[in-house]
Design a protein around this motif. Structure first.
Motif, PDB file in Angstrom:
ATOM      1  N   ASN A 121      11.252  76.734  11.298  1.00  0.00           N
ATOM      2  CA  ASN A 121      12.024  77.215  10.155  1.00  0.00           C
ATOM      3  C   ASN A 121      13.097  76.233   9.704  1.00  0.00           C
ATOM      4  O   ASN A 121      13.390  76.104   8.521  1.00  0.00           O
ATOM      5  CB  ASN A 121      12.680  78.570  10.490  1.00  0.00           C
ATOM      6  CG  ASN A 121      11.664  79.681  10.595  1.00  0.00           C
ATOM      7  OD1 ASN A 121      10.551  79.580  10.070  1.00  0.00           O
ATOM      8  ND2 ASN A 121      12.034  80.757  11.282  1.00  0.00           N
ATOM      9  N   ILE A 122      13.698  75.543  10.669  1.00  0.00           N
ATOM     10  CA  ILE A 122      14.780  74.625  10.342  1.00  0.00           C
ATOM     11  C   ILE A 122      14.309  73.488   9.428  1.00  0.00           C
ATOM     12  O   ILE A 122      15.091  72.909   8.681  1.00  0.00           O
ATOM     13  CB  ILE A 122      15.425  74.074  11.641  1.00  0.00           C
ATOM     14  CG1 ILE A 122      16.751  73.392  11.306  1.00  0.00           C
ATOM     15  CG2 ILE A 122      14.458  73.133  12.356  1.00  0.00           C
ATOM     16  CD1 ILE A 122      17.528  72.965  12.540  1.00  0.00           C
ATOM     17  N   ASP A 125      14.866  74.615   5.658  1.00  0.00           N
ATOM     18  CA  ASP A 125      16.180  74.989   5.140  1.00  0.00           C
ATOM     19  C   ASP A 125      16.654  73.978   4.111  1.00  0.00           C
ATOM     20  O   ASP A 125      16.736  72.783   4.392  1.00  0.00           O
ATOM     21  CB  ASP A 125      17.177  75.072   6.300  1.00  0.00           C
ATOM     22  CG  ASP A 125      18.532  75.592   5.866  1.00  0.00           C
ATOM     23  OD1 ASP A 125      18.665  76.007   4.697  1.00  0.00           O
ATOM     24  OD2 ASP A 125      19.468  75.578   6.696  1.00  0.00           O
ATOM     25  N   THR A 129      21.838  79.106   0.731  1.00  0.00           N
ATOM     26  CA  THR A 129      21.465  80.453   1.144  1.00  0.00           C
ATOM     27  C   THR A 129      21.278  81.390  -0.045  1.00  0.00           C
ATOM     28  O   THR A 129      20.712  82.475   0.109  1.00  0.00           O
ATOM     29  CB  THR A 129      22.549  81.038   2.076  1.00  0.00           C
ATOM     30  OG1 THR A 129      23.821  80.970   1.406  1.00  0.00           O
ATOM     31  CG2 THR A 129      22.621  80.244   3.367  1.00  0.00           C
ATOM     32  N   ILE A 133      16.385  82.708   2.548  1.00  0.00           N
ATOM     33  CA  ILE A 133      16.186  81.964   3.790  1.00  0.00           C
ATOM     34  C   ILE A 133      14.739  81.486   3.847  1.00  0.00           C
ATOM     35  O   ILE A 133      13.793  82.279   3.884  1.00  0.00           O
ATOM     36  CB  ILE A 133      16.484  82.849   5.022  1.00  0.00           C
ATOM     37  CG1 ILE A 133      17.893  83.431   4.922  1.00  0.00           C
ATOM     38  CG2 ILE A 133      16.318  82.038   6.298  1.00  0.00           C
ATOM     39  CD1 ILE A 133      18.984  82.385   4.861  1.00  0.00           C
ATOM     40  N   GLU A 134      14.558  80.167   3.844  1.00  0.00           N
ATOM     41  CA  GLU A 134      13.208  79.599   3.896  1.00  0.00           C
ATOM     42  C   GLU A 134      12.653  79.693   5.321  1.00  0.00           C
ATOM     43  O   GLU A 134      13.392  79.543   6.302  1.00  0.00           O
ATOM     44  CB  GLU A 134      13.229  78.137   3.444  1.00  0.00           C
ATOM     45  CG  GLU A 134      13.620  77.920   1.993  1.00  0.00           C
ATOM     46  CD  GLU A 134      15.100  78.009   1.742  1.00  0.00           C
ATOM     47  OE1 GLU A 134      15.490  78.233   0.570  1.00  0.00           O
ATOM     48  OE2 GLU A 134      15.877  77.880   2.714  1.00  0.00           O
ATOM     49  N   THR A 135      11.373  79.931   5.408  1.00  0.00           N
ATOM     50  CA  THR A 135      10.717  80.025   6.711  1.00  0.00           C
ATOM     51  C   THR A 135       9.491  79.126   6.745  1.00  0.00           C
ATOM     52  O   THR A 135       8.984  78.702   5.702  1.00  0.00           O
ATOM     53  CB  THR A 135      10.278  81.472   7.015  1.00  0.00           C
ATOM     54  OG1 THR A 135       9.428  81.934   5.959  1.00  0.00           O
ATOM     55  CG2 THR A 135      11.500  82.390   7.125  1.00  0.00           C
TER      56      THR A 135
END
Length: 327
Positions: A121-122, A125, A129, A133-135
């Motif tokens: 996930n990081i 990003d 925000t 929140i991107e995944t």
């Protein structure tokens, strides 16, 4: 060489060399093959890069890019013309600028946005925000956009529109300091237009406090009217009498009081002057019903206010109009 598609449960469709002398199937990068051939999107390709070779059952020839996508193919050729080890990026920019113009000649709205590859996930990003929140979708190694934050109206028009602040990820107001918290912040200092109040953060105008008030715009008009009347008198001596007569009229109205009268009634302008009194001699030529300009002005334009108030305002205007410095 002949390259044909094969299904790969882990990577969708791979392109495998069909040569007979290769014992191990190998994958060709999509980027390489798409530079030369027009390869369909998705996992349903059914063509071979060289139908005359060993295509393992694929008989359809993949279209050559120089025919289907001549602009893109030309860009590659232009770039390669500088040499594989060339440090000159000019051919690259020149070639692909032509391809880009062709691809966007009908607008860029339908172009696909670049999707970032990820392993966690990081990796997805974007630091904002507010857009959610991107995944990372581990099954495709592609980033998935989050749900943007929606800011509801807080019901106060004084602070502007609400929006999400990227720095905090919270909803804030456009002009938060534009709202009031007490009635005193709303007062304009003019009693005649009513008392302003603070309601739910917004200043609300009051109701007109008096029916016979002289507002600023009306007073400025009176200044002009008095100046016009005085300047119309050609004789400087007569003009001086005109200005002085108005001031004297207001002063005598203010000072004619009975010292034996009750204390609460002594003094003040009341619009009542005894024109027959010796001390008021000459004022009957300032205020009369037959040919007195100042009385005619009152009757035609300012009768909405009391005579006493008009005399005071007119005297102030006469002083200002006759002063060399406009005091």
């Amino acid at each position: 060489r002949s390259w044909f598609p094969r299904e790969n449960t882990n990577a969708g469709t791979d392109w495998t060399w069909g040569g007979a002398n290769r014992e191990v199937e190998s994958m060709m990068l999509h980027t390489d093959i798409c530079l030369v051939f027009d390869i369909p999107d998705g996992d349903t390709q059914d063509c071979c890069t060289d139908a005359s070779g060993n295509c393992r059952g694929f008989e359809t020839q993949c279209p050559f890019a120089d025919i289907v996508r001549s602009e893109a193919f030309g860009a590659v050729e232009t770039f390669l013309g500088g040499g594989l080890n060339s440090n000159d990026n000019g051919p690259f920019y020149d070639g692909f600028s032509v391809a880009w113009e062709k691809a966007t000649e009908n607008g860029a709205a339908d172009l696909s946005e670049f999707t970032k590859c990820c392993a966690a996930n990081i990796d997805c990003d974007d630091g904002n925000t507010c857009n959610g929140i991107e995944t990372c979708d581990l099954s495709s190694s592609l980033c998935v956009s989050g749900t943007p934050i929606t800011c509801e109206d807080n019901g106060q028009t004084c602070d502007g529109a609400e929006f999400c602040s990227p720095a905090t990820g919270t909803c804030v107001s456009e002009t938060p300091d534009n709202c009031c918290v007490s009635d005193s912040e709303c007062s304009d200092g003019i009693l005649c237009n009513g008392v302003e109040t603070c309601v739910n953060g917004d200043c609300v105008a009051g109701a007109q406090g008096c029916e016979n008030c002289l507002f600023e715009e009306q007073y400025l008009a009176l200044l002009d009217d008095i100046a016009v009347l005085g300047n119309a008198v050609t004789s400087s001596e007569e003009r001086g009498h005109f200005w002085g007569g108005i001031v004297r009229l207001a002063a005598h109205d203010f000072m004619d009081f009975d010292q034996n009268a009750p204390q609460e009634t002594i003094g003040g302008s009341d619009g009542c002057v005894d024109f027959a009194a010796a001390d008021n001699a000459g004022l009957e030529r300032v205020w009369c019903d037959d040919g007195c300009p100042i009385k005619d002005l009152y009757d035609t334009s300012y009768s909405f206010m009391s005579r006493a108030d008009f005399w005071v305002a007119a005297a102030n205007a006469a002083i200002k109009a006759s002063s060399p410095t406009g005091l």
